[in-house]
Scaffold this motif. Sequence first.
Motif, PDB file in Angstrom:
ATOM      1  N   HIS A   1       2.929   2.552  10.273  1.00 17.19           N
ATOM      2  CA  HIS A   1       1.873   3.324   9.899  1.00 17.19           C
ATOM      3  C   HIS A   1       2.545   4.625   9.532  1.00 17.19           C
ATOM      4  O   HIS A   1       2.754   5.982  10.108  1.00 17.19           O
ATOM      5  CB  HIS A   1       0.805   3.731  11.162  1.00 17.19           C
ATOM      6  CG  HIS A   1      -0.387   4.478  10.759  1.00 17.19           C
ATOM      7  ND1 HIS A   1      -1.040   5.060  11.863  1.00 17.19           N
ATOM      8  CD2 HIS A   1      -0.750   4.812   9.659  1.00 17.19           C
ATOM      9  CE1 HIS A   1      -2.140   5.677  11.200  1.00 17.19           C
ATOM     10  NE2 HIS A   1      -2.063   5.464  10.082  1.00 17.19           N
TER      11      HIS A   1
ATOM     12  N   PHE B   1      -4.070   0.990   8.297  1.00 13.91           N
ATOM     13  CA  PHE B   1      -3.245  -0.158   8.268  1.00 13.91           C
ATOM     14  C   PHE B   1      -3.403  -1.070   7.047  1.00 13.91           C
ATOM     15  O   PHE B   1      -2.614  -1.953   7.081  1.00 13.91           O
ATOM     16  CB  PHE B   1      -3.288  -0.687   9.433  1.00 13.91           C
ATOM     17  CG  PHE B   1      -2.906   0.088  10.967  1.00 13.91           C
ATOM     18  CD1 PHE B   1      -1.631   0.335  11.205  1.00 13.91           C
ATOM     19  CD2 PHE B   1      -3.970   0.616  11.561  1.00 13.91           C
ATOM     20  CE1 PHE B   1      -1.446   0.972  12.437  1.00 13.91           C
ATOM     21  CE2 PHE B   1      -3.947   1.392  12.328  1.00 13.91           C
ATOM     22  CZ  PHE B   1      -2.557   1.828  12.977  1.00 13.91           C
TER      23      PHE B   1
ATOM     24  N   ARG C   1       0.965  -1.236   0.070  1.00 15.76           N
ATOM     25  CA  ARG C   1      -0.003   0.147   0.081  1.00 15.76           C
ATOM     26  C   ARG C   1       0.916   1.354   0.031  1.00 15.76           C
ATOM     27  O   ARG C   1       0.353   2.249  -0.651  1.00 15.76           O
ATOM     28  CB  ARG C   1      -0.842  -0.049   1.099  1.00 15.76           C
ATOM     29  CG  ARG C   1      -2.052   0.900   1.066  1.00 15.76           C
ATOM     30  CD  ARG C   1      -3.054   0.447   2.200  1.00 15.76           C
ATOM     31  NE  ARG C   1      -4.114   1.527   2.390  1.00 15.76           N
ATOM     32  CZ  ARG C   1      -4.111   2.369   3.545  1.00 15.76           C
ATOM     33  NH1 ARG C   1      -3.539   2.186   4.555  1.00 15.76           N
ATOM     34  NH2 ARG C   1      -5.228   3.383   3.507  1.00 15.76           N
ATOM     35  N   GLN C   2       2.127   0.978   0.568  1.00 17.63           N
ATOM     36  CA  GLN C   2       2.966   2.253   0.631  1.00 17.63           C
ATOM     37  C   GLN C   2       3.342   2.600  -0.877  1.00 17.63           C
ATOM     38  O   GLN C   2       3.449   3.684  -1.324  1.00 17.63           O
ATOM     39  CB  GLN C   2       3.990   1.949   1.621  1.00 17.63           C
ATOM     40  CG  GLN C   2       4.978   3.143   1.808  1.00 17.63           C
ATOM     41  CD  GLN C   2       5.826   2.643   3.189  1.00 17.63           C
ATOM     42  OE1 GLN C   2       5.895   3.586   3.961  1.00 17.63           O
ATOM     43  NE2 GLN C   2       6.609   1.439   3.140  1.00 17.63           N
TER      44      GLN C   2
ATOM     45  N   LEU D   1      -0.298   7.463   4.944  1.00 12.42           N
ATOM     46  CA  LEU D   1      -1.369   6.353   4.732  1.00 12.42           C
ATOM     47  C   LEU D   1      -2.372   6.797   5.950  1.00 12.42           C
ATOM     48  O   LEU D   1      -1.914   6.700   7.012  1.00 12.42           O
ATOM     49  CB  LEU D   1      -0.930   4.963   4.708  1.00 12.42           C
ATOM     50  CG  LEU D   1      -0.038   4.693   3.624  1.00 12.42           C
ATOM     51  CD1 LEU D   1       0.527   3.246   3.598  1.00 12.42           C
ATOM     52  CD2 LEU D   1      -0.892   4.776   2.249  1.00 12.42           C
TER      53      LEU D   1
ATOM     54  N   ASN E   1       0.133  -2.136   4.560  1.00 12.61           N
ATOM     55  CA  ASN E   1       1.202  -0.843   4.058  1.00 12.61           C
ATOM     56  C   ASN E   1       2.276  -1.065   3.936  1.00 12.61           C
ATOM     57  O   ASN E   1       2.908  -0.423   3.018  1.00 12.61           O
ATOM     58  CB  ASN E   1       1.183  -0.052   5.732  1.00 12.61           C
ATOM     59  CG  ASN E   1      -0.173   0.741   6.065  1.00 12.61           C
ATOM     60  OD1 ASN E   1      -1.347   0.698   5.227  1.00 12.61           O
ATOM     61  ND2 ASN E   1      -0.292   1.396   7.089  1.00 12.61           N
ATOM     62  N   HIS E   2       3.039  -2.149   4.591  1.00 10.71           N
ATOM     63  CA  HIS E   2       4.347  -2.543   4.493  1.00 10.71           C
ATOM     64  C   HIS E   2       4.763  -3.877   4.326  1.00 10.71           C
ATOM     65  O   HIS E   2       4.582  -4.437   5.559  1.00 10.71           O
ATOM     66  CB  HIS E   2       5.324  -1.845   5.761  1.00 10.71           C
ATOM     67  CG  HIS E   2       6.652  -1.834   5.343  1.00 10.71           C
ATOM     68  ND1 HIS E   2       7.575  -1.494   6.230  1.00 10.71           N
ATOM     69  CD2 HIS E   2       7.609  -2.360   4.225  1.00 10.71           C
ATOM     70  CE1 HIS E   2       8.541  -1.729   5.849  1.00 10.71           C
ATOM     71  NE2 HIS E   2       8.771  -2.418   4.554  1.00 10.71           N
TER      72      HIS E   2
END
Lengths: 367, 367
Positions: free
Chosen positions: A289, A296, A246-247, A293, A336-337
């Motif tokens: 986080h 999560f 997502r990042q 963004l 996210n990561h």
Amino acid sequence: VRLTGGDRNTPVPARFEVVPQIDTPALVVDLDQLQRNIDSMADATRAAGIALRPHAKTHKSSDIARLQLAAGAVGLTVATLGEAEIFAKAGFDDLFVAYPVWPSRSAVARLHALSERVRIRVGVDSDAGLSKLADVGVAVLIELDCGQHRSGIPPHDVVRLGRACERAGLEVSGVFTHAGHSYAGPEAVARAARDEVEAVAAAVCALERAGLEVTVASAGSTPTALLSATGPVNESRPGTYVFNDRQQLALGVCELDRVAAYVAATVVSNNVDGRFVIDAGSKALAGDHPPLLEGFGSLPGWDDAVVTALSEHHGTVREPASGGPRVGDTVAVVPNHICTVVNLFDRFVVVGGGELAGTWPVTARGR
Amino acid sequence: VRLTGGDRNTPVPARFEVVPQIDTPALVVDLDQLQRNIDSMADATRAAGIALRPHAKTHKSSDIARLQLAAGAVGLTVATLGEAEIFAKAGFDDLFVAYPVWPSRSAVARLHALSERVRIRVGVDSDAGLSKLADVGVAVLIELDCGQHRSGIPPHDVVRLGRACERAGLEVSGVFTHAGHSYAGPEAVARAARDEVEAVAAAVCALERAGLEVTVASAGSTPTALLSATGPVNESRPGTYVFNDRQQLALGVCELDRVAAYVAATVVSNNVDGRFVIDAGSKALAGDHPPLLEGFGSLPGWDDAVVTALSEHHGTVREPASGGPRVGDTVAVVPNHICTVVNLFDRFVVVGGGELAGTWPVTARGR
């Protein structure tokens, strides 16, 4: 009970249709997209005329590392001696620990054992401990700080540290840098890539003027890899590109169709208006986080469905106004990561052509 | 290189002097303080006349669970079927899965296998899937939402769900609740504990009036355990109390001398003014970041030394004005949330009387 379940709001690539027989939470990797991501980075670095030494901390998987080497990677980057040991045992014989490894008594013994089996090099960013590294006989790369201000030295200081290595009897292979500040946002990426190139160029020029040879000039993360493959840079070390997350989406580095891994979760509760709960919490999605963004994780196909809060085993998700999934439904969550998520799981569930293809161990998990 | 190292700014309990021969990052547990924490909660719940069923998701360790049962715990609370399977295999025969387990085909088969070996109960918070749970023959506890608004039902809805369980042929053992909203801050704890007691009292009263028997009335987390051990509450499920962490310190639940676990790290870099870097990042300290806390961890004895940023393998620490540790020094880091930290490590390094006493596996890691 409130069952507001409805249909997906928007269509998504077929691989985000979770295979129903998976026990959740699970870490799912789509083999076809994984291979496309690996090939695409290999092709791009080859076209730029630089070596690809992918960072294995993302996947910690000897299966995936093998695909990377088959596509043309020259070796692996790792973050720790523990990862180096796992990959050396799995047969990978050219490893760079991109980290200022402190030569404790134990680390020296481990490096010594590694150096007898494989080519191993480590990072340095201070003259503390150089003589202990020299005793092992490993070569080093000097870490440059190109703007993240975490580890590394300013490029103008590189000759001083290069001479200190020389005096200690340490072979310096070259320099490396990491533009972690590219993660500040999409507008930061191009500038961070230039920072990498400028730091490497300044250091290489200074070292060569001082008569110190430079073989490796290494830069490049997933956001910057293709932008910094220029000038004196002759090696790139991206990691996340194999899966994306997502990042990377938020940075504009890729679109959803390049995301090759997700967390499969089950909706377990839906008693509160405007939210539902999935069985993926911080022990499955990780707590990363970045300010960039909201929340999560996101649920492809369910508009506006963001994981807004994490407990250890509960993810609270904002319910789309047009209806969300039902209790008992399985959903795909793009975290996210992905690197910290992979490190939570013992195995990947591998899907190919929409079918379960088996599992792969996360070989270096926790190392 | 800048070596600003100095002496500790303030004295700390001896157990925060890291045993130097530990490979870092490591998860260290002090056996003596661990035992004191276990005894103290066991004594307090015994004095309050309620049962203690500690939550094993904190430690995921059969060694520590054995100490809890030896001190008088009646059984274990777990969060997942995976944890239940690990603890059942290790000989624990009374398990409560405090979670609205979705009865997928696989979950039903796993519950069935568990129920043949041990006493196992699960949480429910909706009438979806009740008949499948009934087929397995497990008893259930109804989850009450006492204010966190995550999972659970409002207490006024408990008779409806109790009747639905009855119709499905499911045995209801009682009710349980979790006041996750106690973590908002020190001022929230007492109110959250009252919310637990009120929710449980309302539900028990309603169920009994409706002729439905209640055996278990369960509440209590580490912040609220002793405050909610009153009224109809007859069981408490705290988890974190065995170790404590920075969040519990900030909530005022304990002082530093009750912290029994920490992450041992090595200072690896110190090139940037005002900060140094340790080898514990998000893969060792976890990314949990409650609004209550600045940063991701603190270093006992080093005033004002807070982990202000995490990369995966780097923790960036604010350097005390009066000097920090030197590159190569080992430090103890108290993490924000010990439960997610434990889940990152394969083993505890156990220290007793200031000496290494061995290691314990994190038996249920990743389950």
